[in-house]
Design an enzyme around this catalytic site. Sequence first.
Site, PDB file in Angstrom:
ATOM      1  CD  GLU A 116      -2.848  -1.131   2.436  1.00  0.00           C
ATOM      2  OE1 GLU A 116      -4.004  -1.486   2.297  1.00  0.00           O
ATOM      3  OE2 GLU A 116      -2.366  -0.834   3.539  1.00  0.00           O
ATOM      4  CB  CYS A 129       2.944   7.378   3.665  1.00  0.00           C
ATOM      5  SG  CYS A 129       3.411   6.196   4.920  1.00  0.00           S
ATOM      6  CB  CYS A 140       5.996  -2.941  16.512  1.00  0.00           C
ATOM      7  SG  CYS A 140       7.708  -2.712  15.982  1.00  0.00           S
ATOM      8  CB  CYS A 143       2.740  -1.911  14.091  1.00  0.00           C
ATOM      9  SG  CYS A 143       2.858  -1.739  12.298  1.00  0.00           S
ATOM     10  N   GLY A 191       6.604  -2.040   6.333  1.00  0.00           N
ATOM     11  CA  GLY A 191       7.950  -2.595   6.286  1.00  0.00           C
ATOM     12  C   GLY A 191       9.001  -1.794   7.020  1.00  0.00           C
ATOM     13  CD  GLU A 192      13.281  -0.906   9.970  1.00  0.00           C
ATOM     14  OE1 GLU A 192      12.483  -0.479  10.811  1.00  0.00           O
ATOM     15  OE2 GLU A 192      14.165  -0.175   9.475  1.00  0.00           O
ATOM     16  CB  SER A 223      10.178   6.035   9.767  1.00  0.00           C
ATOM     17  OG  SER A 223       9.811   5.556  11.047  1.00  0.00           O
ATOM     18  CG  HIS A 247       6.979   3.733  19.414  1.00  0.00           C
ATOM     19  ND1 HIS A 247       6.364   4.882  18.983  1.00  0.00           N
ATOM     20  CD2 HIS A 247       7.300   3.043  18.301  1.00  0.00           C
ATOM     21  CE1 HIS A 247       6.298   4.868  17.654  1.00  0.00           C
ATOM     22  NE2 HIS A 247       6.869   3.780  17.214  1.00  0.00           N
ATOM     23  CB  CYS A 367       0.778   5.868  11.836  1.00  0.00           C
ATOM     24  SG  CYS A 367       1.450   7.395  11.344  1.00  0.00           S
TER      25      CYS A 367
HETATM   26  N1  SAH Z   1       9.064   0.214  10.132  1.00  0.00           N
HETATM   27  C1  SAH Z   1       9.338   1.586  10.256  1.00  0.00           C
HETATM   28  C2  SAH Z   1       8.500   2.476   9.375  1.00  0.00           C
HETATM   29  C3  SAH Z   1       7.034   2.128   9.207  1.00  0.00           C
HETATM   30  S1  SAH Z   1       5.961   2.408  10.556  1.00  0.00           S
HETATM   31  C4  SAH Z   1       9.216   2.014  11.689  1.00  0.00           C
HETATM   32  O1  SAH Z   1       8.723   1.241  12.498  1.00  0.00           O
HETATM   33  O2  SAH Z   1       9.645   3.108  11.996  1.00  0.00           O
HETATM   34  C5  SAH Z   1       5.725   4.187  10.576  1.00  0.00           C
HETATM   35  C6  SAH Z   1       5.382   4.731  11.966  1.00  0.00           C
HETATM   36  O3  SAH Z   1       4.037   4.387  12.357  1.00  0.00           O
HETATM   37  C7  SAH Z   1       6.290   4.167  13.051  1.00  0.00           C
HETATM   38  O4  SAH Z   1       6.699   5.158  13.943  1.00  0.00           O
HETATM   39  C8  SAH Z   1       5.361   3.199  13.741  1.00  0.00           C
HETATM   40  O5  SAH Z   1       5.811   2.900  15.017  1.00  0.00           O
HETATM   41  C9  SAH Z   1       4.058   3.943  13.703  1.00  0.00           C
HETATM   42  N2  SAH Z   1       2.888   3.103  13.991  1.00  0.00           N
HETATM   43  C10 SAH Z   1       2.756   1.783  13.759  1.00  0.00           C
HETATM   44  N3  SAH Z   1       1.531   1.348  14.171  1.00  0.00           N
HETATM   45  C11 SAH Z   1       0.884   2.413  14.661  1.00  0.00           C
HETATM   46  C12 SAH Z   1      -0.434   2.606  15.200  1.00  0.00           C
HETATM   47  N4  SAH Z   1      -1.310   1.618  15.283  1.00  0.00           N
HETATM   48  N5  SAH Z   1      -0.779   3.856  15.592  1.00  0.00           N
HETATM   49  C13 SAH Z   1       0.088   4.882  15.475  1.00  0.00           C
HETATM   50  N6  SAH Z   1       1.337   4.754  14.953  1.00  0.00           N
HETATM   51  C14 SAH Z   1       1.734   3.547  14.557  1.00  0.00           C
HETATM   52 FE1  SF4 Z   2       7.311  -2.323  13.747  1.00  0.00          FE
HETATM   53 FE2  SF4 Z   2       7.528  -0.521  11.734  1.00  0.00          FE
HETATM   54 FE3  SF4 Z   2       7.403  -3.176  11.219  1.00  0.00          FE
HETATM   55 FE4  SF4 Z   2       5.231  -1.913  12.117  1.00  0.00          FE
HETATM   56  S1  SF4 Z   2       6.256  -1.550  10.174  1.00  0.00           S
HETATM   57  S2  SF4 Z   2       6.012  -3.930  12.829  1.00  0.00           S
HETATM   58  S3  SF4 Z   2       6.133  -0.383  13.512  1.00  0.00           S
HETATM   59  S4  SF4 Z   2       9.036  -2.113  12.355  1.00  0.00           S
END
Ligand code: SAH
Ligand code: SF4
Length: 395
Positions: A116, A129, A140, A143, A191-192, A223, A247, A367
């Site tokens: 997406e 994004c 996480c 997420c 993704g990371e 990020s 976080h 997010c």
């Molecule tokens: N994987 C990377 C980038 C993608 S996530 C990372 O984790 O940084 C982008 C941002 O959205 C990150 O800061 C993540 O922690 C945050 N995020 C993930 N799930 C969320 C949620 N349910 N509500 C608010 N922010 C969230």
């Molecule tokens: Fe964690 Fe970012 Fe992966 Fe979501 S996308 S599981 S916040 S590392």
Amino acid sequence: MPIPGHIDPVPVPRDVPVRADGRIDLIGLTRDQLRETLAGAGLDAKQAKLRAKQLWHWIYNRGATEFAAMTDIAKTMHPWLAERFVIGRPGVVEAQQSTDGTRKWLLKSDDGHDYEMVFIPDADRGTLCVSSQVGCTLTCSFCHTGTMRLVRNLTAGEIVGQVMLARDALSEWPSQPEGRLLTNIVMMGMGEPLYNFDNVRDALKLVMDGDGLALSKRRITLSTSGIVPMMERAGVEIGVNLAVSLHGVTKDVRDELVPINKKYGIEALLEACAAYPGANNARRITFEYVMLKDKNDSDDDARELVRLLRKYKLPAKVNLIPFNPWPGAPYLCSDPDRIRRFSNIVFEGGISAPVRTPRGRDIDAACGQLKTSAEKKKRADRDREAAALAAVAVD
Ligand code: SAH
Ligand code: SF4
């Protein structure tokens, strides 16, 4: 090279990808790869160099997707190119628009994987994004993407392809320095990004190329959840702004929320931030902090956050993200008063801490809500199957 980590990233071949129909998609090739690909198809070195330059301009500056449109390339050469190559775009499964103007696209790769991208228009900017992987190997706990089972790295072409597609949708060809709707890019989709380093780097280099899409590195933010050993390389080889998903400020809480913390702890992460090339007071590192009720949102947490950022003398700003809920999520969003109080404490500590307004929640574009509907459907199917089985068992 296997990247050290909690779970090794999915390896991808670095050769030029060939499609099922035998043609090569030119999107995502570096300038050198484009020239070599043309030479490999039979052009002599001089021709390959010239044609690569022309193709580059048409693809990334003009947004052409047909060779026939390339007026400075001889007409007789168009069919030769079209037989061997394509200028692709990600397949669009669905495009949605939120009541707040946010747009989300569900995309499909040639081999049938869904991912997406989201466009967030604001008064003074438009932010795309971008996803770096299908799903995410990290888990996480807050997420939604982290709950996807299917994971594969996106290729450089699939990553830059998202930007190309957004430019198509916004009618922003040819690339212009002024008056664009799409002004900023954040690698904050699925993704990371630092677990798909080579492809993300190559894609962002294409995005930043002055003759092509020409977005400044100051308008791009990557990020990461904190893949410490890759952060310096990100600064040196990509050089974009850094955002870090912090976080939590204690080991216990961050271990729960961002499990990669068990491998790369808070102190190591903040040291890597302090050493991030290019970070200074004009280009501060953003610390993302999701606000989870009674989990990480106390006054003490806010004070500890200030202490940590000060201890490492970080040029930092904090982005407070109200938690975006998803079905079955084990957390609640902190109350607005709590978020305000937390923000004030950080602010009084000398660090700016704006609260990010959630965007596109109604279409699950905010997010952490990204999880493809295809995957959701699969889950729904599974649930139905489980219910059917349970019913049989009861009979
Ligand atoms: N994987 C990377 C980038 C993608 S996530 C990372 O984790 O940084 C982008 C941002 O959205 C990150 O800061 C993540 O922690 C945050 N995020 C993930 N799930 C969320 C949620 N349910 N509500 C608010 N922010 C969230
Ligand atoms: Fe964690 Fe970012 Fe992966 Fe979501 S996308 S599981 S916040 S590392």
